[in-house]
Design a protein around this motif. Sequence first.
Motif, PDB file in Angstrom:
ATOM      1  N   PHE A  31      65.130  47.295  44.824  1.00  0.00           N
ATOM      2  CA  PHE A  31      65.165  48.706  44.455  1.00  0.00           C
ATOM      3  C   PHE A  31      66.521  49.315  44.757  1.00  0.00           C
ATOM      4  O   PHE A  31      67.205  48.924  45.715  1.00  0.00           O
ATOM      5  CB  PHE A  31      64.084  49.482  45.206  1.00  0.00           C
ATOM      6  N   ASP A  32      66.889  50.299  43.966  1.00  0.00           N
ATOM      7  CA  ASP A  32      68.141  51.018  44.132  1.00  0.00           C
ATOM      8  C   ASP A  32      67.929  52.120  45.176  1.00  0.00           C
ATOM      9  O   ASP A  32      67.128  53.033  44.966  1.00  0.00           O
ATOM     10  CB  ASP A  32      68.548  51.633  42.792  1.00  0.00           C
ATOM     11  N   PRO A  33      68.613  52.067  46.323  1.00  0.00           N
ATOM     12  CA  PRO A  33      68.393  53.083  47.361  1.00  0.00           C
ATOM     13  C   PRO A  33      68.698  54.501  46.889  1.00  0.00           C
ATOM     14  O   PRO A  33      68.078  55.461  47.363  1.00  0.00           O
ATOM     15  CB  PRO A  33      69.326  52.644  48.490  1.00  0.00           C
ATOM     16  N   ALA A  34      69.645  54.645  45.963  1.00  0.00           N
ATOM     17  CA  ALA A  34      69.965  55.985  45.456  1.00  0.00           C
ATOM     18  C   ALA A  34      68.778  56.570  44.705  1.00  0.00           C
ATOM     19  O   ALA A  34      68.495  57.775  44.792  1.00  0.00           O
ATOM     20  CB  ALA A  34      71.195  55.918  44.552  1.00  0.00           C
ATOM     21  N   ARG A  35      68.065  55.727  43.973  1.00  0.00           N
ATOM     22  CA  ARG A  35      66.897  56.213  43.242  1.00  0.00           C
ATOM     23  C   ARG A  35      65.731  56.507  44.190  1.00  0.00           C
ATOM     24  O   ARG A  35      64.961  57.431  43.967  1.00  0.00           O
ATOM     25  CB  ARG A  35      66.498  55.207  42.176  1.00  0.00           C
ATOM     26  N   ILE A  36      65.604  55.707  45.233  1.00  0.00           N
ATOM     27  CA  ILE A  36      64.597  55.999  46.245  1.00  0.00           C
ATOM     28  C   ILE A  36      64.864  57.370  46.858  1.00  0.00           C
ATOM     29  O   ILE A  36      63.956  58.173  47.073  1.00  0.00           O
ATOM     30  CB  ILE A  36      64.580  54.914  47.338  1.00  0.00           C
ATOM     31  N   GLU A  37      66.129  57.644  47.129  1.00  0.00           N
ATOM     32  CA  GLU A  37      66.505  58.932  47.713  1.00  0.00           C
ATOM     33  C   GLU A  37      66.195  60.076  46.745  1.00  0.00           C
ATOM     34  O   GLU A  37      65.716  61.129  47.150  1.00  0.00           O
ATOM     35  CB  GLU A  37      67.991  58.929  48.093  1.00  0.00           C
ATOM     36  N   ARG A  38      66.462  59.874  45.465  1.00  0.00           N
ATOM     37  CA  ARG A  38      66.152  60.921  44.484  1.00  0.00           C
ATOM     38  C   ARG A  38      64.637  61.161  44.419  1.00  0.00           C
ATOM     39  O   ARG A  38      64.186  62.295  44.263  1.00  0.00           O
ATOM     40  CB  ARG A  38      66.697  60.542  43.107  1.00  0.00           C
ATOM     41  N   ALA A  39      63.861  60.074  44.525  1.00  0.00           N
ATOM     42  CA  ALA A  39      62.407  60.231  44.538  1.00  0.00           C
ATOM     43  C   ALA A  39      61.964  61.047  45.748  1.00  0.00           C
ATOM     44  O   ALA A  39      61.080  61.911  45.649  1.00  0.00           O
ATOM     45  CB  ALA A  39      61.729  58.861  44.551  1.00  0.00           C
ATOM     46  N   ARG A  40      62.592  60.780  46.909  1.00  0.00           N
ATOM     47  CA  ARG A  40      62.265  61.555  48.106  1.00  0.00           C
ATOM     48  C   ARG A  40      62.594  63.029  47.904  1.00  0.00           C
ATOM     49  O   ARG A  40      61.800  63.918  48.254  1.00  0.00           O
ATOM     50  CB  ARG A  40      63.028  61.012  49.313  1.00  0.00           C
ATOM     51  N   GLU A  41      63.752  63.315  47.323  1.00  0.00           N
ATOM     52  CA  GLU A  41      64.151  64.699  47.087  1.00  0.00           C
ATOM     53  C   GLU A  41      63.189  65.398  46.134  1.00  0.00           C
ATOM     54  O   GLU A  41      62.835  66.568  46.335  1.00  0.00           O
ATOM     55  CB  GLU A  41      65.577  64.735  46.529  1.00  0.00           C
ATOM     56  N   GLN A  42      62.760  64.692  45.104  1.00  0.00           N
ATOM     57  CA  GLN A  42      61.809  65.285  44.160  1.00  0.00           C
ATOM     58  C   GLN A  42      60.465  65.554  44.821  1.00  0.00           C
ATOM     59  O   GLN A  42      59.833  66.578  44.576  1.00  0.00           O
ATOM     60  CB  GLN A  42      61.640  64.375  42.949  1.00  0.00           C
ATOM     61  N   GLU A  44      59.969  66.182  47.996  1.00  0.00           N
ATOM     62  CA  GLU A  44      60.141  67.325  48.879  1.00  0.00           C
ATOM     63  C   GLU A  44      60.201  68.626  48.077  1.00  0.00           C
ATOM     64  O   GLU A  44      59.643  69.644  48.492  1.00  0.00           O
ATOM     65  CB  GLU A  44      61.400  67.153  49.719  1.00  0.00           C
ATOM     66  N   ALA A  45      60.866  68.581  46.920  1.00  0.00           N
ATOM     67  CA  ALA A  45      60.939  69.775  46.085  1.00  0.00           C
ATOM     68  C   ALA A  45      59.566  70.190  45.575  1.00  0.00           C
ATOM     69  O   ALA A  45      59.301  71.375  45.353  1.00  0.00           O
ATOM     70  CB  ALA A  45      61.887  69.523  44.905  1.00  0.00           C
ATOM     71  N   ALA A  46      58.686  69.196  45.381  1.00  0.00           N
ATOM     72  CA  ALA A  46      57.327  69.482  44.919  1.00  0.00           C
ATOM     73  C   ALA A  46      56.391  69.831  46.079  1.00  0.00           C
ATOM     74  O   ALA A  46      55.188  70.006  45.880  1.00  0.00           O
ATOM     75  CB  ALA A  46      56.769  68.279  44.169  1.00  0.00           C
ATOM     76  N   ASP A  47      56.941  69.914  47.295  1.00  0.00           N
ATOM     77  CA  ASP A  47      56.168  70.235  48.490  1.00  0.00           C
ATOM     78  C   ASP A  47      55.095  69.184  48.763  1.00  0.00           C
ATOM     79  O   ASP A  47      53.983  69.504  49.177  1.00  0.00           O
ATOM     80  CB  ASP A  47      55.536  71.627  48.362  1.00  0.00           C
ATOM     81  N   SER A  48      55.441  67.930  48.517  1.00  0.00           N
ATOM     82  CA  SER A  48      54.524  66.827  48.792  1.00  0.00           C
ATOM     83  C   SER A  48      54.329  66.682  50.297  1.00  0.00           C
ATOM     84  O   SER A  48      55.279  66.764  51.072  1.00  0.00           O
ATOM     85  CB  SER A  48      55.079  65.525  48.211  1.00  0.00           C
ATOM     86  N   ALA A  49      53.083  66.464  50.715  1.00  0.00           N
ATOM     87  CA  ALA A  49      52.791  66.342  52.145  1.00  0.00           C
ATOM     88  C   ALA A  49      53.172  64.966  52.691  1.00  0.00           C
ATOM     89  O   ALA A  49      53.562  64.838  53.857  1.00  0.00           O
ATOM     90  CB  ALA A  49      51.309  66.615  52.397  1.00  0.00           C
ATOM     91  N   ALA A  50      53.019  63.938  51.873  1.00  0.00           N
ATOM     92  CA  ALA A  50      53.300  62.583  52.348  1.00  0.00           C
ATOM     93  C   ALA A  50      53.468  61.643  51.165  1.00  0.00           C
ATOM     94  O   ALA A  50      52.837  61.825  50.126  1.00  0.00           O
ATOM     95  CB  ALA A  50      52.173  62.084  53.251  1.00  0.00           C
TER      96      ALA A  50
END
Length: 221
Positions: A31-42, A44-50
């Motif tokens: 996996f591309d770590p940059a894309r993993i990071e973008r997924a995390r940011e998205q 968080e932006a969606a107010d995901s709990a976990a």
Amino acid sequence: MIANVLLTCLSLVSAPYDGWQAYARPEEAGFDPARIERAREQAEAADSAAVLAVWNGHVLAAWGDVERRFRCHSVRKSFLSALFGPYVESGAIDLEATLKELEIDDLQGLTAAEQEARVVDLLGARSGIYHPAAKEPADMRAQRPARGSHPVGSHWWYNNWDFNTLSTVFRRCTGEDLFEAFQRRIAEPIGMEDFRLEVGFYQLERSRSRHPAYAFRQREG
């Protein structure tokens, strides 16, 4: 995007979950770590709990309150639909059986036309029965079609009455409790580590319907 690579070795570290290990770096799983990071940011932006992502049996990424059991919403219908499978196969549940044949009614009384809805119509949210239901949000109540506005099987509507009544159908046809059956038939065979009988409960709203909603609390990835 998953890279098409054959992993010959993995650098695994202990994860904060019993019996799990985690990849030290996303690259080791392709996996591309940059894309993993973008997924995390998205997330968080969606107010995901976990979020918990697992790849080939190991934790790829995790953030948020992953140890908490969350109350499931729409996924509860998928749980019940999956549970119907072995009982349909054994003949305990007949998908073509009508509500009239199963002697299922409700507080306001089902019309003769509504009583012709089949189990398969409820599974497809196409019963055409727009009776008040337990666990029905205010916006869903406001948008619910009028009784008798659509013939049985002709119109799809995300209908809590259909979903809730299926739990009554299940209990009536099988003589089993939904949650006990789910534990035995699905949770234990597939290894759902966090399923406990106490995470399932019925929510009855007597002023609305005879058929309770059924709810699960699970860890969701």
